[in-house]
Design a protein around this motif. Structure first.
Motif, PDB file in Angstrom:
ATOM      1  N   GLU A  91       0.816  -1.219   0.000  1.00  0.00           N
ATOM      2  CA  GLU A  91       0.000   0.000   0.000  1.00  0.00           C
ATOM      3  C   GLU A  91       0.847   1.265   0.000  1.00  0.00           C
ATOM      4  O   GLU A  91       0.318   2.368  -0.118  1.00  0.00           O
ATOM      5  N   ASP A 110       3.859   3.630  -1.608  1.00  0.00           N
ATOM      6  CA  ASP A 110       4.620   3.920  -2.821  1.00  0.00           C
ATOM      7  C   ASP A 110       5.743   4.883  -2.486  1.00  0.00           C
ATOM      8  O   ASP A 110       5.677   5.632  -1.504  1.00  0.00           O
ATOM      9  N   LEU A 152       4.596   7.770  -0.181  1.00  0.00           N
ATOM     10  CA  LEU A 152       3.199   8.110  -0.449  1.00  0.00           C
ATOM     11  C   LEU A 152       2.301   7.000   0.075  1.00  0.00           C
ATOM     12  O   LEU A 152       2.529   5.828  -0.216  1.00  0.00           O
ATOM     13  N   PHE A 153       1.288   7.384   0.839  1.00  0.00           N
ATOM     14  CA  PHE A 153       0.339   6.421   1.371  1.00  0.00           C
ATOM     15  C   PHE A 153      -1.059   6.968   1.151  1.00  0.00           C
ATOM     16  O   PHE A 153      -1.427   8.013   1.699  1.00  0.00           O
ATOM     17  N   ASP A 154      -1.854   6.269   0.343  1.00  0.00           N
ATOM     18  CA  ASP A 154      -3.220   6.701   0.043  1.00  0.00           C
ATOM     19  C   ASP A 154      -4.130   6.309   1.204  1.00  0.00           C
ATOM     20  O   ASP A 154      -4.559   5.164   1.318  1.00  0.00           O
ATOM     21  N   ASP A 174      -7.195   7.306   2.001  1.00  0.00           N
ATOM     22  CA  ASP A 174      -8.600   7.037   1.682  1.00  0.00           C
ATOM     23  C   ASP A 174      -8.810   5.640   1.117  1.00  0.00           C
ATOM     24  O   ASP A 174      -9.829   5.006   1.366  1.00  0.00           O
ATOM     25  N   SER A 189      -6.946   2.927   1.657  1.00  0.00           N
ATOM     26  CA  SER A 189      -6.336   1.861   2.446  1.00  0.00           C
ATOM     27  C   SER A 189      -7.385   0.950   3.082  1.00  0.00           C
ATOM     28  O   SER A 189      -8.184   1.403   3.902  1.00  0.00           O
ATOM     29  N   ILE A 246      -1.320  15.600   4.672  1.00  0.00           N
ATOM     30  CA  ILE A 246      -2.235  14.915   3.765  1.00  0.00           C
ATOM     31  C   ILE A 246      -2.738  15.921   2.742  1.00  0.00           C
ATOM     32  O   ILE A 246      -3.268  16.974   3.100  1.00  0.00           O
ATOM     33  N   ASP A 260      -5.877  15.135  -2.298  1.00  0.00           N
ATOM     34  CA  ASP A 260      -6.163  13.832  -2.901  1.00  0.00           C
ATOM     35  C   ASP A 260      -6.218  12.705  -1.884  1.00  0.00           C
ATOM     36  O   ASP A 260      -6.458  11.556  -2.236  1.00  0.00           O
ATOM     37  N   VAL A 303      -3.684  11.663   0.040  1.00  0.00           N
ATOM     38  CA  VAL A 303      -2.410  10.941   0.092  1.00  0.00           C
ATOM     39  C   VAL A 303      -1.522  11.564   1.160  1.00  0.00           C
ATOM     40  O   VAL A 303      -1.291  12.773   1.164  1.00  0.00           O
ATOM     41  N   ARG A 333       2.074  12.169   2.749  1.00  0.00           N
ATOM     42  CA  ARG A 333       3.437  12.248   2.215  1.00  0.00           C
ATOM     43  C   ARG A 333       4.445  12.400   3.352  1.00  0.00           C
ATOM     44  O   ARG A 333       4.255  13.215   4.249  1.00  0.00           O
TER      45      ARG A 333
END
Length: 150
Positions: free
Chosen positions: A26, A28, A52-54, A56, A58, A77, A80, A82, A84
């Motif tokens: 999960e 990037d 990068l961790f999304d 929403d 997850s 956050i 979008d 994400v 960072r």
């Protein structure tokens, strides 16, 4: 599921707390050239790492966890959704990945730790009297200054 499968699963997960673990799939990474001094090395290598961790998207976090993280890490956050985390302290991309991952886990751990409720307290009688005495002393000082001007 055998013992080997259990170990492989442990390697592929980032353990944040005792109940929350995030699969590394999960997460990037983006590598870029790091700024600042460093001569030829900094001009030729992409050692800066952005994790990068999304949040929403997850599936490993509950909605309550996501809300708590969103509240605690609002500045990190984007619109979008994400999260960072940037690391450029090391000259090595691999080391910066490790540092970013550690920071990410620490940020989530901090955000997911519940805050103890605030206990209302009252000012003591002694503190109220001290404050009033200080006010009287200050007022007296000002009165003395005013009287000298006549």
């Amino acid at each position: 599921m055998g013992v080997r499968d259990e170990r492989e699963k442990d390697v592929d997960d980032l353990f944040v707390t005792s109940r929350v673990s995030i699969p590394l799939a999960e997460i990037d990474y983006i590598a870029a050239r790091s700024g600042g001094p460093g001569g030829q090395h900094v001009n030729t290598t992409s050692s800066k790492v952005t994790l990068l961790f999304d949040l929403d998207a997850s599936p490993s976090l509950t909605e309550a966890d996501k809300a708590r993280i969103r509240e605690a890490l609002t500045g990190r956050i984007g619109k979008d959704g994400v999260l960072r985390v940037v690391s450029q302290t090391s000259r090595s991309q691999f080391a910066n990945k490790e540092i970013a991952l550690e920071r990410f886990a620490a940020l989530l751990r901090e955000a997911l730790t519940p805050r103890p409720p605030r206990r209302k307290t009252r000012a003591t009688l002694a503190s109220k009297l001290r404050r009033l005495d200080d006010k009287k002393r200050q007022g007296e000082r000002k009165r003395q200054r005013r009287d000298l001007g006549d």
